[in-house]
Design a protein around this motif. Structure first.
Motif, PDB file in Angstrom:
ATOM      1  N   SER A   1     -32.540   4.577  11.772  1.00  0.00           N
ATOM      2  CA  SER A   1     -31.676   3.972  12.828  1.00  0.00           C
ATOM      3  C   SER A   1     -31.334   2.475  12.724  1.00  0.00           C
ATOM      4  N   GLN A   2     -31.291   1.617  11.585  1.00  0.00           N
ATOM      5  CA  GLN A   2     -31.223   0.367  11.569  1.00  0.00           C
ATOM      6  C   GLN A   2     -29.754   0.451  10.706  1.00  0.00           C
ATOM      7  N   GLY A   3     -28.795  -0.771  11.096  1.00  0.00           N
ATOM      8  CA  GLY A   3     -27.583  -0.764  10.540  1.00  0.00           C
ATOM      9  C   GLY A   3     -26.756   0.415  10.930  1.00  0.00           C
ATOM     10  N   TRP A   4     -26.693   1.343   9.911  1.00  0.00           N
ATOM     11  CA  TRP A   4     -25.394   2.487  10.270  1.00  0.00           C
ATOM     12  C   TRP A   4     -26.114   3.653   9.420  1.00  0.00           C
ATOM     13  N   ALA A   5     -25.750   4.815   9.762  1.00  0.00           N
ATOM     14  CA  ALA A   5     -26.047   6.233   9.043  1.00  0.00           C
ATOM     15  C   ALA A   5     -24.744   6.715   8.207  1.00  0.00           C
ATOM     16  N   THR A   6     -24.929   7.447   7.393  1.00  0.00           N
ATOM     17  CA  THR A   6     -24.203   8.208   6.626  1.00  0.00           C
ATOM     18  C   THR A   6     -23.952   9.621   7.076  1.00  0.00           C
ATOM     19  N   ALA A   7     -22.777  10.284   7.408  1.00  0.00           N
ATOM     20  CA  ALA A   7     -22.361  11.615   7.481  1.00  0.00           C
ATOM     21  C   ALA A   7     -21.745  12.233   6.208  1.00  0.00           C
ATOM     22  N   GLY A   8     -22.244  12.931   5.485  1.00  0.00           N
ATOM     23  CA  GLY A   8     -21.666  13.535   4.354  1.00  0.00           C
ATOM     24  C   GLY A   8     -21.746  15.225   4.395  1.00  0.00           C
ATOM     25  N   VAL A   9     -20.517  15.868   4.086  1.00  0.00           N
ATOM     26  CA  VAL A   9     -20.416  17.367   4.022  1.00  0.00           C
ATOM     27  C   VAL A   9     -19.656  17.544   3.027  1.00  0.00           C
ATOM     28  N   ASP A  10     -20.344  18.705   2.279  1.00  0.00           N
ATOM     29  CA  ASP A  10     -20.041  19.195   1.071  1.00  0.00           C
ATOM     30  C   ASP A  10     -19.255  20.418   1.344  1.00  0.00           C
ATOM     31  N   VAL A  11     -17.985  20.479   0.693  1.00  0.00           N
ATOM     32  CA  VAL A  11     -17.324  21.932   1.111  1.00  0.00           C
ATOM     33  C   VAL A  11     -17.164  22.442  -0.232  1.00  0.00           C
TER      34      VAL A  11
ATOM     35  N   TRP B   1     -15.986  11.037  19.423  1.00  0.00           N
ATOM     36  CA  TRP B   1     -15.999  10.913  18.052  1.00  0.00           C
ATOM     37  C   TRP B   1     -15.572   9.674  17.378  1.00  0.00           C
ATOM     38  N   ASN B   2     -14.464   9.024  18.025  1.00  0.00           N
ATOM     39  CA  ASN B   2     -14.118   7.618  17.719  1.00  0.00           C
ATOM     40  C   ASN B   2     -15.046   6.454  18.025  1.00  0.00           C
ATOM     41  N   GLU B   3     -16.191   6.639  18.834  1.00  0.00           N
ATOM     42  CA  GLU B   3     -17.215   5.777  19.241  1.00  0.00           C
ATOM     43  C   GLU B   3     -18.290   6.043  18.183  1.00  0.00           C
ATOM     44  N   PHE B   4     -18.450   7.266  17.804  1.00  0.00           N
ATOM     45  CA  PHE B   4     -19.653   7.613  16.967  1.00  0.00           C
ATOM     46  C   PHE B   4     -19.270   7.162  15.487  1.00  0.00           C
ATOM     47  N   LEU B   5     -18.072   7.237  15.061  1.00  0.00           N
ATOM     48  CA  LEU B   5     -17.512   6.905  13.750  1.00  0.00           C
ATOM     49  C   LEU B   5     -17.333   5.418  13.600  1.00  0.00           C
ATOM     50  N   TRP B   6     -18.235   4.724  12.705  1.00  0.00           N
ATOM     51  CA  TRP B   6     -17.934   3.524  12.483  1.00  0.00           C
ATOM     52  C   TRP B   6     -17.183   2.956  11.309  1.00  0.00           C
ATOM     53  N   SER B   7     -16.435   4.139  10.785  1.00  0.00           N
ATOM     54  CA  SER B   7     -15.426   4.059   9.505  1.00  0.00           C
ATOM     55  C   SER B   7     -14.718   5.247   9.611  1.00  0.00           C
ATOM     56  N   PRO B   8     -13.513   5.183   8.941  1.00  0.00           N
ATOM     57  CA  PRO B   8     -12.654   6.422   9.048  1.00  0.00           C
ATOM     58  C   PRO B   8     -13.401   7.517   8.158  1.00  0.00           C
TER      59      PRO B   8
ATOM     60  N   PRO C   1     -25.958   4.731  14.253  1.00  0.00           N
ATOM     61  CA  PRO C   1     -27.407   5.082  13.899  1.00  0.00           C
ATOM     62  C   PRO C   1     -27.845   6.357  14.721  1.00  0.00           C
ATOM     63  N   GLY C   2     -28.425   7.348  14.022  1.00  0.00           N
ATOM     64  CA  GLY C   2     -28.794   8.557  14.587  1.00  0.00           C
ATOM     65  C   GLY C   2     -27.870   9.669  15.213  1.00  0.00           C
ATOM     66  N   LYS C   3     -26.768   9.271  14.886  1.00  0.00           N
ATOM     67  CA  LYS C   3     -25.573  10.424  15.069  1.00  0.00           C
ATOM     68  C   LYS C   3     -24.912  10.980  13.808  1.00  0.00           C
ATOM     69  N   SER C   4     -25.709  10.908  12.808  1.00  0.00           N
ATOM     70  CA  SER C   4     -25.079  11.535  11.556  1.00  0.00           C
ATOM     71  C   SER C   4     -24.987  12.837  11.679  1.00  0.00           C
ATOM     72  N   LEU C   5     -26.330  13.637  11.871  1.00  0.00           N
ATOM     73  CA  LEU C   5     -26.319  14.978  12.049  1.00  0.00           C
ATOM     74  C   LEU C   5     -25.211  15.554  13.030  1.00  0.00           C
ATOM     75  N   THR C   6     -25.169  14.835  14.359  1.00  0.00           N
ATOM     76  CA  THR C   6     -24.135  15.266  15.261  1.00  0.00           C
ATOM     77  C   THR C   6     -22.640  15.372  14.641  1.00  0.00           C
ATOM     78  N   VAL C   7     -22.180  14.236  13.884  1.00  0.00           N
ATOM     79  CA  VAL C   7     -21.064  14.102  13.342  1.00  0.00           C
ATOM     80  C   VAL C   7     -20.762  15.064  12.416  1.00  0.00           C
ATOM     81  N   GLU C   8     -21.884  15.194  11.303  1.00  0.00           N
ATOM     82  CA  GLU C   8     -21.818  16.495  10.276  1.00  0.00           C
ATOM     83  C   GLU C   8     -21.738  17.942  10.866  1.00  0.00           C
ATOM     84  N   ARG C   9     -22.236  18.160  11.963  1.00  0.00           N
ATOM     85  CA  ARG C   9     -22.167  19.455  12.727  1.00  0.00           C
ATOM     86  C   ARG C   9     -20.734  19.761  12.820  1.00  0.00           C
TER      87      ARG C   9
END
Length: 368
Positions: A224-234, A262-269, A293-301
């Motif tokens: 939860s510190q700094g930022w999180a990464t949302a990654g999806v493999d297709v 989602w534009n607030e949860f995303l800190w980079s395009p 921080p803490g929103k990576s799973l939500t964005v991935e889903r």
């Protein structure tokens, strides 16, 4: 002296009565009481200055210790309040404001202030007590030696407790994690709901509460510190057109970047990083983005949901897992009606020999 004179002298002397006792209590006279009062007054007159000096010294030590303790505690409180105000204005940016958790900051400041105030009070009052004992000319060497031995014994007996306490103090001072953080402590993982000097409480993914001793934590993964990464493999078929796959993913990413919340949860395009791996019958395309921080799973889903719908509309098939061979019609299989070979079909096999009937034995000497 004649016999008559001796008898007369003996008869004239008083005869002791049975009620008289040889250990009778002697009542002091007025003169004795006056002498005792005079001696006490003389002793007081000779030593009053010494006792007055000792009393004033003890009073001065206590007053100075009390004033110093109050001043130090107020200084610590003001320092903690100033730290809180400083943290609230981290760089004056929106990112700094989002990284500040009110409850986390409050608990951390309370813990640090409590530790500093307790240490200051112990040092000041302990020093004052030793100075008071020294004023009465008490030998402090045996007392200090006994305290040292007792401290060593307690340290060996309660080493786990001391380890937990020191680990908690350094954890709070270094701000490794706080209330609301999602952490992986090795022995347990979850959301931090309370931070103490000895125990940290975590809320697990299934709602359970973990009590983790600070001394048992060897490593901390703070999610939860700094930022999180949302990654999806297709994963798509190897025969798909890569340009069409990339165009579909870019369209999904651009649309999601502009929509709320989602534009607030995303800190980079959201970026299409390209091919992550290429197999014989499939290929993997990687999509990634920095999130709150803490929103990576939500964005991935949400991203998986949108990608699946977009691929279905574009007639792009998503595959995954091991390749399953197609089922074959039993009617078209020429070997479907042939039974499996059996060991009984070979007359020389051990199974055939064991299944053959036993031959009756001919007794010796019988007629042929």
């Amino acid at each position: 002296m004649s016999l008559s004179a001796a008898l007369t002298a003996a008869g004239s002397s008083p005869t002791p009565t049975p009620s008289e006792s040889p250990t009778a209590v002697t009542v002091p006279s007025l003169q004795d009481a006056q002498e005792s009062a005079t001696n006490a007054a003389g002793w007081v007159e000779e030593n009053w200055s010494t006792w007055l000096a000792i009393g004033l010294r003890v009073l001065l030590i206590l007053v100075i210790a009390t004033i110093l303790r109050v001043v130090v505690r107020r200084a610590i409180t003001k320092l903690i309040d100033r730290m809180n105000r400083t943290v609230q204005a981290v760089d004056g940016t929106t990112l700094g404001g989002l990284l500040v958790n009110v409850e986390r900051r409050r608990q951390r400041s309370q813990a640090i202030g409590s530790v500093l105030r307790s240490v200051a009070s112990f040092l000041i009052l302990g020093t004052a007590a030793l100075m008071v004992l020294g004023t009465f000319e008490i030998n402090l060497a045996p007392l200090l030696a006994s305290a040292g031995v007792a401290g060593v014994a307690i340290g060996f007996g309660a080493r786990n407790l001391v380890t937990d306490f020191l680990s908690g103090v350094f954890m709070i001072l270094e701000d490794q994690y706080g209330v609301g953080d999602q952490i992986d402590a090795g022995v347990a993982s979850g959301e931090v709901i309370e931070v103490g000097l000895r125990v940290t409480k975590l809320r697990g993914d299934n709602g359970e509460i973990w009590y983790v001793r600070n001394g048992e934590v060897k490593r901390i993964g703070n999610l939860s510190q700094g930022w999180a990464t949302a990654g999806v493999d297709v994963t798509v078929k190897a025969s798909e057109n890569l340009d069409r796959v990339k165009a579909t993913l870019v369209e999904v990413a651009e649309k999601m970047n502009k929509e709320e919340p989602w534009n607030e949860f995303l800190w980079s395009p959201i970026e299409v990083l390209g091919l992550d791996s290429v197999l014989i019958d499939s290929m993997v395309v990687r999509v990634s983005a920095k999130t709150m921080p803490g929103k990576s799973l939500t964005v991935e889903r949400e991203l998986r949901w949108r990608i699946k719908r977009a691929f279905d509309a574009a007639d792009i098939r998503i595959v995954g897992g091991p390749t399953v061979p197609p089922e074959q019609d039993p009617a078209l299989d020429p070997t479907a009606g042939i039974a499996a070979p059996s060991v009984y079909s070979n007359s020389a096999s051990p199974q055939a020999a064991a299944a053959s009937p036993l031959t009756p034995l001919t007794p010796p000497g019988a007629a042929k």
